[in-house]
Scaffold this motif. Structure first.
Motif, PDB file in Angstrom:
ATOM      1  N   THR A  82     150.697 132.386  30.481  1.00 40.51           N
ATOM      2  CA  THR A  82     149.887 132.090  31.658  1.00 40.51           C
ATOM      3  C   THR A  82     149.851 133.285  32.603  1.00 40.51           C
ATOM      4  O   THR A  82     150.913 133.771  33.039  1.00 40.51           O
ATOM      5  N   TYR A  84     149.349 133.867  35.941  1.00 44.12           N
ATOM      6  CA  TYR A  84     149.256 133.062  37.155  1.00 44.12           C
ATOM      7  C   TYR A  84     148.423 133.747  38.239  1.00 44.12           C
ATOM      8  O   TYR A  84     147.546 133.124  38.848  1.00 44.12           O
ATOM      9  N   SER A 117     142.802 121.009  36.298  1.00 45.68           N
ATOM     10  CA  SER A 117     144.035 120.697  37.025  1.00 45.68           C
ATOM     11  C   SER A 117     145.028 119.977  36.126  1.00 45.68           C
ATOM     12  O   SER A 117     146.237 120.275  36.129  1.00 45.68           O
ATOM     13  N   GLY A 120     146.550 122.345  33.554  1.00 44.93           N
ATOM     14  CA  GLY A 120     147.664 123.138  34.085  1.00 44.93           C
ATOM     15  C   GLY A 120     148.979 122.411  33.956  1.00 44.93           C
ATOM     16  O   GLY A 120     150.013 123.009  33.603  1.00 44.93           O
ATOM     17  N   ASN A 123     150.069 122.372  30.331  1.00 44.26           N
ATOM     18  CA  ASN A 123     150.584 123.675  29.925  1.00 44.26           C
ATOM     19  C   ASN A 123     152.069 123.800  30.255  1.00 44.26           C
ATOM     20  O   ASN A 123     152.849 124.383  29.483  1.00 44.26           O
ATOM     21  N   VAL A 124     152.462 123.236  31.396  1.00 42.89           N
ATOM     22  CA  VAL A 124     153.884 123.268  31.763  1.00 42.89           C
ATOM     23  C   VAL A 124     154.696 122.397  30.818  1.00 42.89           C
ATOM     24  O   VAL A 124     155.817 122.728  30.415  1.00 42.89           O
ATOM     25  N   SER A 143     157.893 121.195  38.708  1.00 40.50           N
ATOM     26  CA  SER A 143     157.053 122.257  38.160  1.00 40.50           C
ATOM     27  C   SER A 143     155.679 121.726  37.769  1.00 40.50           C
ATOM     28  O   SER A 143     154.653 122.395  38.009  1.00 40.50           O
ATOM     29  N   THR A 147     152.343 122.954  39.623  1.00 46.41           N
ATOM     30  CA  THR A 147     151.285 123.592  38.831  1.00 46.41           C
ATOM     31  C   THR A 147     149.976 122.825  38.950  1.00 46.41           C
ATOM     32  O   THR A 147     148.890 123.417  39.084  1.00 46.41           O
ATOM     33  N   THR A 148     150.075 121.485  38.923  1.00 47.58           N
ATOM     34  CA  THR A 148     148.858 120.672  39.052  1.00 47.58           C
ATOM     35  C   THR A 148     148.210 120.878  40.423  1.00 47.58           C
ATOM     36  O   THR A 148     146.985 121.022  40.535  1.00 47.58           O
ATOM     37  N   ALA A 151     146.634 124.327  40.539  1.00 45.82           N
ATOM     38  CA  ALA A 151     145.390 124.353  39.765  1.00 45.82           C
ATOM     39  C   ALA A 151     144.279 123.599  40.482  1.00 45.82           C
ATOM     40  O   ALA A 151     143.108 124.017  40.477  1.00 45.82           O
TER      41      ALA A 151
END
Length: 402
Positions: A82, A84, A117, A120, A123-124, A143, A147-148, A151
């Motif tokens: 990723t 970021y 969103s 994301g 992905n985590v 996390s 991340t959500t 995103a």
């Protein structure tokens, strides 16, 4: 020097300037982000290059931009690498979709922003980094939420900013359209007023010339026939001709003044003047009737009620009566009595009946059309018809326009 001006003109053209700025921005984006993510992996660097291409073409083709943006996300998701900082580029990309003119494109962009969103967060879950792997379940949940949220801020925030920009543009365009519509309505209203004024001037010109010259012609014929037997009658006819000519000159001067300066047109209620014709107030019906009788017309006058106080109505009545009697003088049989009935008790009503010969073109003149238009301006109507050997004029103005 000419070459410099040409280049300046090219850059001043928005259709050329914005794509070039997008390419420059995309190049700077790639030059900054690729080194920053060198430690992440080759797939992240490839995703950055694809994102840079999406930034470069976002004003040229939203379809190509969308395809490149999805490809960059897929590369990161599949490779588990990723970028970021570089993913901030999704904000201007979704901004472009959010401000698109097509509603379907905007809605599709909103759906994709929501999916991005969620992606994301996935992905985590499927590709957690070392810190998350070493942490607890709480660390993983935090996390995922972070991340959500990030995103959503980037994707949906960018889309929302674009949508707000589109709404503002629509509001501005609506105001501009409303102003243009108002200007166009004013222009059409001015053209309509000018056309109406032209029609009124044409009607007044016809009334002045037709009435005056009909009287002059009748008096001149009478004077020629009476030249040897009745010199006094000749002198009377010449006096009427002179007075009619002076009146016509005054009316024509007023009409010319209206043509030169329509703003100079005034209405003097005390004189019964309107449309800028001062003689309309002084030429009372008694003067008109006296002129007609002096021209050899036998009149049977009947009048009910009192004349209205409205300057427009009294002038309209005078003009309509004058035109009716002028037509009778020009086309009628003067050996027969002309019947005139006026009723002022409820607005204004007029009926004129005169005897005519075998002519069939009495209802085709400009005067009859002008009578109808003049009556319509005052809120009524005027009609003319033949009934056997008689010509009948009917005027009905049911209300006082004042």
């Amino acid at each position: 020097m000419a070459e410099q001006e040409r280049v300046s003109d090219v850059w001043a053209d928005p259709s050329v300037t914005w794509p070039r700025l997008d390419i420059l921005t995309a190049a700077l984006f790639a030059l900054v982000c690729v080194p920053l993510h060198a430690s992440v992996g080759l797939a992240a660097e490839l995703a950055i290059v694809v994102l840079a291409l999406a930034l470069a073409v976002r004003r040229r083709s939203w379809r190509l931009m969308s395809a490149l943006a999805v490809a960059a996300g897929a590369i990161q998701l599949v490779a588990g690498q990723t970028a970021y900082f570089a993913d901030l580029a999704y904000a201007p990309l979704f901004f472009t979709i959010g401000r698109h003119a097509d509603r379907r494109v905007r809605l599709a962009g909103l759906v994709v922003a929501a999916l991005a969103s969620v992606t994301g967060a996935l992905n985590v879950v499927f590709n957690p980094d070392r810190a998350v792997q070493a942490g607890t379940g709480l660390t993983l949940a935090v996390s995922i939420l972070a991340t959500t949220a990030l995103a959503a801020v980037i994707c949906m925030g960018g889309w929302a900013a674009g949508f707000i920009r589109w709404q503002n543009q629509q509001a501005i365009q609506a105001r501009i359209d409303a102003q243009l519509d108002a200007v166009e309505r004013r222009r059409l209203a001015e053209l309509y007023d000018l056309e109406q004024e032209r029609r009124r001037i044409a009607t007044d010109m016809h009334d002045v010339v037709a009435h005056s010259w009909a009287v002059v012609a009748a008096q001149a014929d009478g004077a020629r026939y009476s030249l040897a037997q009745n010199p006094q009658r000749v002198e009377q006819s010449l006096d009427i001709i002179a007075a009619t000519a002076r009146t016509a000159i005054g009316d024509l001067r007023a009409l010319v003044a209206r043509l030169r300066d329509p703003a100079a047109t005034t209405a003097h209620a005390g004189e019964g003047t309107a449309y800028g014709l001062p003689s309309a107030g002084t030429l009372r019906q008694a003067d008109l009737v006296a002129q007609m009788r002096a021209s050899g017309m036998s009149l049977d006058m009947t009048e009910l009620g009192e004349p209205a106080s409205s300057a427009l109505l009294t002038l309209t009545a005078h003009r309509l009566l004058a035109e009716s009697l002028t037509n009778a003088l020009k086309h009628g049989d003067l050996s027969e009595t002309v019947v005139v009935q006026q009723d002022w008790r409820d607005g204004y009503r007029l009926r004129v009946i005169n005897t005519v010969g075998e002519r069939s073109d009495l209802g085709t003149g400009h005067g009859l059309l002008g009578m109808a238009e003049r009556a319509a301006v005052a809120g009524g109507r005027a009609t003319s018809r033949r009934d056997g050997d008689h010509w009948i004029v009917d005027v009905d103005i049911p209300r006082d326009p004042s």
